[in-house]
Design a protein around this motif. Sequence first.
Motif, PDB file in Angstrom:
ATOM      1  N   GLU A 107      59.085   8.487  23.048  1.00 18.33           N
ATOM      2  CA  GLU A 107      57.722   8.032  23.324  1.00 18.33           C
ATOM      3  C   GLU A 107      56.887   8.020  22.049  1.00 18.33           C
ATOM      4  O   GLU A 107      56.075   7.118  21.827  1.00 18.33           O
ATOM      5  N   GLN A 108      57.121   9.016  21.225  1.00 16.56           N
ATOM      6  CA  GLN A 108      56.419   9.105  19.934  1.00 16.56           C
ATOM      7  C   GLN A 108      56.760   7.910  19.054  1.00 16.56           C
ATOM      8  O   GLN A 108      55.876   7.339  18.398  1.00 16.56           O
ATOM      9  N   LEU A 109      58.010   7.511  19.064  1.00 21.91           N
ATOM     10  CA  LEU A 109      58.458   6.383  18.248  1.00 21.91           C
ATOM     11  C   LEU A 109      57.740   5.092  18.618  1.00 21.91           C
ATOM     12  O   LEU A 109      57.183   4.419  17.745  1.00 21.91           O
ATOM     13  N   VAL A 110      57.752   4.747  19.902  1.00 21.34           N
ATOM     14  CA  VAL A 110      57.158   3.474  20.304  1.00 21.34           C
ATOM     15  C   VAL A 110      55.634   3.509  20.240  1.00 21.34           C
ATOM     16  O   VAL A 110      54.993   2.456  20.133  1.00 21.34           O
TER      17      VAL A 110
ATOM     18  N   VAL B 124      68.792  15.415  21.632  1.00 18.56           N
ATOM     19  CA  VAL B 124      69.326  15.896  20.352  1.00 18.56           C
ATOM     20  C   VAL B 124      68.234  16.138  19.305  1.00 18.56           C
ATOM     21  O   VAL B 124      68.458  16.853  18.322  1.00 18.56           O
ATOM     22  N   THR B 125      67.050  15.559  19.517  1.00 18.07           N
ATOM     23  CA  THR B 125      65.959  15.751  18.548  1.00 18.07           C
ATOM     24  C   THR B 125      65.004  16.867  18.953  1.00 18.07           C
ATOM     25  O   THR B 125      64.090  17.197  18.198  1.00 18.07           O
ATOM     26  N   GLU B 126      65.220  17.440  20.126  1.00 22.11           N
ATOM     27  CA  GLU B 126      64.344  18.517  20.582  1.00 22.11           C
ATOM     28  C   GLU B 126      64.413  19.707  19.617  1.00 22.11           C
ATOM     29  O   GLU B 126      65.491  20.181  19.283  1.00 22.11           O
ATOM     30  N   GLY B 127      63.258  20.128  19.149  1.00 20.14           N
ATOM     31  CA  GLY B 127      63.199  21.279  18.246  1.00 20.14           C
ATOM     32  C   GLY B 127      63.410  20.943  16.783  1.00 20.14           C
ATOM     33  O   GLY B 127      63.398  21.845  15.941  1.00 20.14           O
ATOM     34  N   GLN B 128      63.592  19.671  16.443  1.00 16.92           N
ATOM     35  CA  GLN B 128      63.779  19.305  15.039  1.00 16.92           C
ATOM     36  C   GLN B 128      62.456  19.418  14.284  1.00 16.92           C
ATOM     37  O   GLN B 128      61.371  19.311  14.866  1.00 16.92           O
TER      38      GLN B 128
ATOM     39  N   LEU C 111      62.282  14.596  11.846  1.00 22.38           N
ATOM     40  CA  LEU C 111      61.791  13.529  12.718  1.00 22.38           C
ATOM     41  C   LEU C 111      61.211  12.376  11.915  1.00 22.38           C
ATOM     42  O   LEU C 111      61.340  11.209  12.303  1.00 22.38           O
ATOM     43  N   ALA C 112      60.585  12.697  10.784  1.00 18.47           N
ATOM     44  CA  ALA C 112      60.032  11.648   9.922  1.00 18.47           C
ATOM     45  C   ALA C 112      61.146  10.769   9.367  1.00 18.47           C
ATOM     46  O   ALA C 112      61.004   9.537   9.277  1.00 18.47           O
ATOM     47  N   GLU C 113      62.262  11.387   9.006  1.00 20.88           N
ATOM     48  CA  GLU C 113      63.405  10.624   8.492  1.00 20.88           C
ATOM     49  C   GLU C 113      63.984   9.715   9.577  1.00 20.88           C
ATOM     50  O   GLU C 113      64.304   8.541   9.326  1.00 20.88           O
ATOM     51  N   LEU C 114      64.096  10.244  10.788  1.00 25.74           N
ATOM     52  CA  LEU C 114      64.614   9.454  11.899  1.00 25.74           C
ATOM     53  C   LEU C 114      63.660   8.314  12.263  1.00 25.74           C
ATOM     54  O   LEU C 114      64.102   7.207  12.603  1.00 25.74           O
ATOM     55  N   THR C 115      62.365   8.588  12.173  1.00 26.95           N
ATOM     56  CA  THR C 115      61.366   7.551  12.459  1.00 26.95           C
ATOM     57  C   THR C 115      61.488   6.400  11.470  1.00 26.95           C
ATOM     58  O   THR C 115      61.377   5.225  11.846  1.00 26.95           O
TER      59      THR C 115
END
Length: 223
Positions: free
Chosen positions: A5-8, A183-187, A192-196
């Motif tokens: 949800e954060q991504l979109v 899999v991203t919970e708690g990262q 998360l910035a890298e994945l974004t």
Amino acid sequence: MKFSEQLVTELKPVWEANHNHPFVKELAAGKLATNKFKFYMVQDYVYLIDYAKLFALGALKANDLTVEGKFAELLSETLNTEMGLHRSYAKEFGIRPQELATANPTPTTLSYTNYMLSVGQSGGLDKVLVALLPCMWSYNQIGKQLVDTPAATHPLYSKWVAMYADDNYTELTNWTIGLLDQVTEGQSKGQLAELTKIFLNTTRYEYLFWDMAYYHRDWPIVE
């Protein structure tokens, strides 16, 4: 807020631009030139050959047997169902099987698939997921978006809409989104910035793919 949800939410302008590309808008209206869709179909087939390898990477990097099995299902769905539908569907546009089998990737297709595979091999399951999701997720959303448009009853384009609005495709898409959130919970914020950033890049590539097909952007120098 879940990471998906954060991504979109964070990338909304790019995400919506992708959904509102002229290719998609004209497809929805049933007015897209057939030659543009044919060019897209050939390149999408080439793209899927490498895209399927991301599901193989997902199975390789899976953290349990259930996840591994689901990625195997996604791999099979892409290779045996989606690509099979592409081959039979392409015949309706006069595209011969040999043309699909021997097609070369455009600069956009080559760059996009190489980027996804590089990202997918460089990290864990989280990177595989953010690399592959923009394609799967946006196609599912666009397919549903087009269900109530002229494209859904168009003699040529209706099968494309039905393929990506299909309940089974939706189920696989939702499973993949849910796995990303898991899999991203708690990262950390840095992770998360890298994945974004990866998700943003592959979403941009989705836009470029529509652009490539709409404007017929191929190699400027050919043999």
